[in-house]
Write an enzyme that holds these catalytic residues in place. Structure first.
Site, mmCIF file in Angstrom:
data_model
loop_
_atom_site.group_PDB
_atom_site.id
_atom_site.type_symbol
_atom_site.label_atom_id
_atom_site.label_comp_id
_atom_site.label_asym_id
_atom_site.label_seq_id
_atom_site.Cartn_x
_atom_site.Cartn_y
_atom_site.Cartn_z
ATOM 1 N N HIS A 269 -28.458 54.320 12.221
ATOM 2 C CA HIS A 269 -29.712 55.038 11.975
ATOM 3 C C HIS A 269 -29.542 56.202 11.020
ATOM 4 C CE1 HIS A 269 -27.612 57.379 14.946
ATOM 5 N NE2 HIS A 269 -28.482 58.343 14.871
ATOM 6 N N CYS A 270 -28.327 56.451 10.530
ATOM 7 C CA CYS A 270 -28.093 57.625 9.685
ATOM 8 C C CYS A 270 -27.696 57.275 8.259
ATOM 9 C CB CYS A 270 -27.000 58.501 10.305
ATOM 10 S SG CYS A 270 -27.498 59.368 11.815
ATOM 11 N N ILE A 271 -26.536 56.659 8.094
ATOM 12 C CA ILE A 271 -25.929 56.559 6.767
ATOM 13 C C ILE A 271 -26.760 55.737 5.783
ATOM 14 C CG2 ILE A 271 -23.836 55.933 5.503
ATOM 15 C CD1 ILE A 271 -22.263 56.485 8.024
#
Length: 433
Positions: A269-271
């Site tokens: 969900h971030c990178i």
């Protein structure tokens, strides 16, 4: 401010966690463990029912921890009017990209607007969802003050980016340092008290914008370095070199080098998402974030690269992708977890399906392909046996879970495509991608 800080430090304050996913649920359990009364909010009735039944819907969170929390001081609801009863409101909702790869703040803004009617004096609002610098001040503050409150005096506003590493036993919500930035000094002091009661180390920064930028830098650092090593993998492959051998050798240098590993793309969900929040915001200042965008291009192209390697390997065996039986091993975005968000395995599966492959997958952490907003497969995980593996024209290792029997897989695969560098020794049926 002093009354709220005192209430937090005495653990008499009620903590509201909005969004009970991979970030919100662990945080709710952490506050509960420290003796705070906790109210969890979520619009997903299925999650609410599971928590009330003492069940966990996240693999690395034990049901026993959920049961202990609900027996102790943790209640859950879909009724946002209950927010008027809590002292702290912590927002842990998604911040995805839209189809144009621009920030989609709809979850944050809709949630905030749902909460605004129930805000009261003496509360703290903390945003944990990753976003571009300025979101907290430019979007949340005006909505809160639309009720007539003064942020910094009546209600306190902070940004404290989530830091979770699911499946990593070395770190927990308690032990991962927490960055906090406040709209004002008073906001910061309340935020430090809030998180200081449950996190071992809290790191103050000068503003909400600094905290927002900190989270983006953390993930951009990883995205750029993963993009670099993915590009190096392609170059090494063309030269007949094993990139993993090279990384191992480079990692013996005790300074100036950090080992990043290539793969079939980037997930989570971030990178894959967060760098584009800064890219979008930078345009407002007339800036072009070339490193970020180049890394994004390399990383998003990796499933296509793996697909080409599969097609060539099948062609060498006088088979086409169309009509071939292909088994994908591991569909979560990284090893030993059940998190499917932005998994490169799924993008690769879609390419295989589009080219006519007959697809199956095996993942001990994902027994049934979940419902996803953008990806749809009606599949269940295949149990791995020698006979099962022998029935496929191609087996593709995309997520290297520890629970796979790698010797058995290699021994029984007609063609095994390794995207993770799990197999170091060459074999007639092995292709590295």
């Amino acid at each position: 401010m002093k009354n709220l800080v005192s209430k937090i430090k005495s653990k008499n304050s009620v903590i509201g966690i909005v969004g009970l996913g991979y970030v919100g649920l662990p945080l709710a359990l952490r506050f509960s463990e420290e003796g705070f009364p906790v109210v969890g909010f979520d619009i997903d009735e299925a999650k609410i029912k599971k928590i009330r039944a003492g069940e966990s819907y996240i693999e690395h969170i034990h049901a026993s921890d959920v049961r202990a929390a609900t027996a102790r001081n943790f209640t859950v609801t879909t009724d946002f009017s209950e927010a008027s009863k809590v002292d702290a409101i912590i927002l842990c909702v998604p911040t995805p990209l839209n189809k144009y790869r621009e920030p989609d703040l709809s979850f944050v803004l809709n949630t905030t607007e749902s909460l605004v009617p129930y805000l009261r004096q003496g509360q703290i609002v903390s945003l944990e969802s990753t976003t571009y610098p300025g979101t907290t001040d430019e979007e949340l503050k005006p909505r809160i003050e639309s009720r007539g409150f003064k942020v910094g005096e009546d209600i306190f506003l902070v940004f404290s980016p989530e830091r979770e590493d699911p499946g990593n036993p070395k770190f927990s919500t308690k032990t991962i340092p927490k960055v906090v930035g406040g709209y004002s000094q008073a906001c910061l002091e309340v935020g430090m008290a809030l998180y200081g009661g449950v996190i071992d180390k809290v790191v103050p920064v000068s503003s909400t914008r600094a905290a927002e930028m900190t989270k983006l830098l953390e993930n951009i650092h990883r995205a750029v370095n993963i993009g670099l090593v993915n590009e190096m993998k392609i170059v090494a492959d063309k030269m007949g070199l094993d990139i993993h051998e090279i990384i191992d050798a480079a990692a013996t240098k005790p300074f100036g080098f950090v080992a990043y590993r290539p793969g079939p793309g980037i997930g989570g969900h971030c990178i894959p998402i967060d760098p584009f929040y800064l890219t979008w915001k930078a345009r407002e200042y007339g800036l072009h974030t070339r490193f970020i965008e180049l890394a994004g291009e390399v990383n998003t192209a990796m499933p296509k690269y793996v697909m080409k390697k599969i097609a060539v390997a099948l062609n060498e065996r006088e088979k086409s992708v169309k009509g071939s039986k292909v088994l994908v091993l591991g569909i979560s975005y990284k090893k030993n977890i059940d998190d499917m968000r932005e998994s490169p395995s799924v993008f690769l599966m879609e390419k295989l399906r589009d080219d006519g492959a007959k697809l199956d997958y095996s993942d001990p952490h994902v027994p049934v392909f979940p419902k996803m907003r953008e990806h749809r497969f009606d599949l269940k995980s295949v149990a791995l046996t020698p006979e099962v593996i022998q029935g496929y024209d191609c087996v593709v290792l995309t997520t290297d879970h520890d629970r796979f029997d790698y010797d058995m897989i290699l021994k029984n695969s007609k063609l095994l495509v390794d995207t993770r560098g799990k197999y170091r020794q060459p074999a007639p049926n092995l292709v590295k991608a």
